[in-house]
Scaffold this active site. Structure first.
Site, PDB file in Angstrom:
ATOM      1  N   ASP A   1      -0.039   4.390   9.544  1.00  0.00           N
ATOM      2  CA  ASP A   1      -0.028   4.148   8.101  1.00  0.00           C
ATOM      3  C   ASP A   1       1.352   3.662   7.702  1.00  0.00           C
ATOM      4  O   ASP A   1       2.347   3.932   8.386  1.00  0.00           O
ATOM      5  CB  ASP A   1      -0.399   5.405   7.310  1.00  0.00           C
ATOM      6  CG  ASP A   1      -0.891   5.083   5.898  1.00  0.00           C
ATOM      7  OD1 ASP A   1      -1.177   3.897   5.609  1.00  0.00           O
ATOM      8  OD2 ASP A   1      -0.995   6.010   5.075  1.00  0.00           O
ATOM      9  N   GLY A   2       1.401   2.943   6.607  1.00  0.00           N
ATOM     10  CA  GLY A   2       2.653   2.478   6.034  1.00  0.00           C
ATOM     11  C   GLY A   2       2.648   2.738   4.550  1.00  0.00           C
ATOM     12  O   GLY A   2       1.590   2.892   3.934  1.00  0.00           O
TER      13      GLY A   2
ATOM     14  N   GLU B   1       2.779  -1.195   7.240  1.00  0.00           N
ATOM     15  CA  GLU B   1       1.489  -1.004   7.922  1.00  0.00           C
ATOM     16  C   GLU B   1       1.526  -1.668   9.297  1.00  0.00           C
ATOM     17  O   GLU B   1       1.116  -1.070  10.291  1.00  0.00           O
ATOM     18  CB  GLU B   1       0.347  -1.595   7.091  1.00  0.00           C
ATOM     19  CG  GLU B   1       0.083  -0.898   5.773  1.00  0.00           C
ATOM     20  CD  GLU B   1      -0.738   0.367   5.886  1.00  0.00           C
ATOM     21  OE1 GLU B   1      -1.039   0.828   6.998  1.00  0.00           O
ATOM     22  OE2 GLU B   1      -1.098   0.916   4.826  1.00  0.00           O
TER      23      GLU B   1
ATOM     24  N   ASP C   1      -5.800   2.263   8.094  1.00  0.00           N
ATOM     25  CA  ASP C   1      -6.424   2.014   6.799  1.00  0.00           C
ATOM     26  C   ASP C   1      -5.982   0.676   6.218  1.00  0.00           C
ATOM     27  O   ASP C   1      -6.294   0.348   5.081  1.00  0.00           O
ATOM     28  CB  ASP C   1      -6.144   3.155   5.821  1.00  0.00           C
ATOM     29  CG  ASP C   1      -4.674   3.291   5.432  1.00  0.00           C
ATOM     30  OD1 ASP C   1      -3.834   2.493   5.906  1.00  0.00           O
ATOM     31  OD2 ASP C   1      -4.354   4.211   4.664  1.00  0.00           O
TER      32      ASP C   1
ATOM     33  N   HIS D   1      -6.601   7.621   2.350  1.00  0.00           N
ATOM     34  CA  HIS D   1      -6.591   8.711   1.375  1.00  0.00           C
ATOM     35  C   HIS D   1      -7.991   9.293   1.159  1.00  0.00           C
ATOM     36  O   HIS D   1      -8.385   9.598   0.049  1.00  0.00           O
ATOM     37  CB  HIS D   1      -5.968   8.248   0.061  1.00  0.00           C
ATOM     38  CG  HIS D   1      -4.631   7.617   0.256  1.00  0.00           C
ATOM     39  ND1 HIS D   1      -3.509   8.349   0.556  1.00  0.00           N
ATOM     40  CD2 HIS D   1      -4.246   6.320   0.242  1.00  0.00           C
ATOM     41  CE1 HIS D   1      -2.489   7.530   0.706  1.00  0.00           C
ATOM     42  NE2 HIS D   1      -2.900   6.290   0.527  1.00  0.00           N
TER      43      HIS D   1
ATOM     44  N   ASP E   1       0.383   9.095   6.666  1.00  0.00           N
ATOM     45  CA  ASP E   1       0.847   8.804   5.309  1.00  0.00           C
ATOM     46  C   ASP E   1       2.009   9.714   4.944  1.00  0.00           C
ATOM     47  O   ASP E   1       3.016   9.261   4.383  1.00  0.00           O
ATOM     48  CB  ASP E   1      -0.302   8.968   4.309  1.00  0.00           C
ATOM     49  CG  ASP E   1       0.140   8.673   2.888  1.00  0.00           C
ATOM     50  OD1 ASP E   1       0.508   7.514   2.611  1.00  0.00           O
ATOM     51  OD2 ASP E   1       0.133   9.606   2.057  1.00  0.00           O
TER      52      ASP E   1
END
Length: 161
Positions: free
Chosen positions: A13-14, A51, A74, A124, A134
């Protein structure tokens, strides 16, 4: 699957606070019972750069060539670039007017060393590894004295997202 080595799962994640703004990446590498977390941050960058950098850092951390890697992300930007052939198209056109070329070139180098499959998940949405990545990314972007993202500069602001 490689008979000698198990598959590796790379969760990524970023995050960026503002776009651009302080940003960070988080990644979890899992291979059998082994797990490693990676994270880092920059003073001014974008969400898409973080990301993509999360995937790059995770792939770069793999210690052998030819690994079977399942990337779970994501990021529609990263996953669709591979699954829908955007990256191949960008390569054919010499990356003309494309964003984040420095990172895509770095990605292509490390991606070519392994057998990588991408899996998109909704962000999320309670996925434990995605939530952890995250948290790592948010924590990394909040650290003091973050370095500059050398690939992100004001001069090429119009070509980066």
């Amino acid at each position: 699957m490689n008979a000698e080595k198990p598959a590796i799962y790379l969760f990524t994640d970023g995050a960026a606070s503002g776009n651009p703004g302080p940003g960070g990446y988080g990644a979890i590498l899992r291979c059998g019972n082994y797990e490693k977390e990676l994270s880092g941050g920059f003073s001014c960058t974008t969400n898409n750069r973080m990301e993509l950098l999360a995937v790059i850092k995770g792939l770069e951390a793999i210690r052998w060539e030819g690994a079977e890697v399942h990337v779970v992300s994501d990021s529609a930007y990263v996953v669709k670039a591979i699954q829908e052939g955007w990256l191949e198209s960008w390569k054919r056109t010499g990356f003309k007017k494309k964003k984040n070329v420095d990172l895509w070139l770095r990605f292509m180098d490390v991606y070519s060393r392994h057998r990588v499959t991408f899996h998109w998940i909704k962000g999320h949405a309670g996925h434990p590894e995605n939530e952890r990545c995250d948290a790592l990314a948010v924590q990394a972007r909040s650290l003091p004295d973050l370095p500059a993202d050398e690939g992100y500069t004001e001069e090429n602001l119009d070509t980066l997202i």
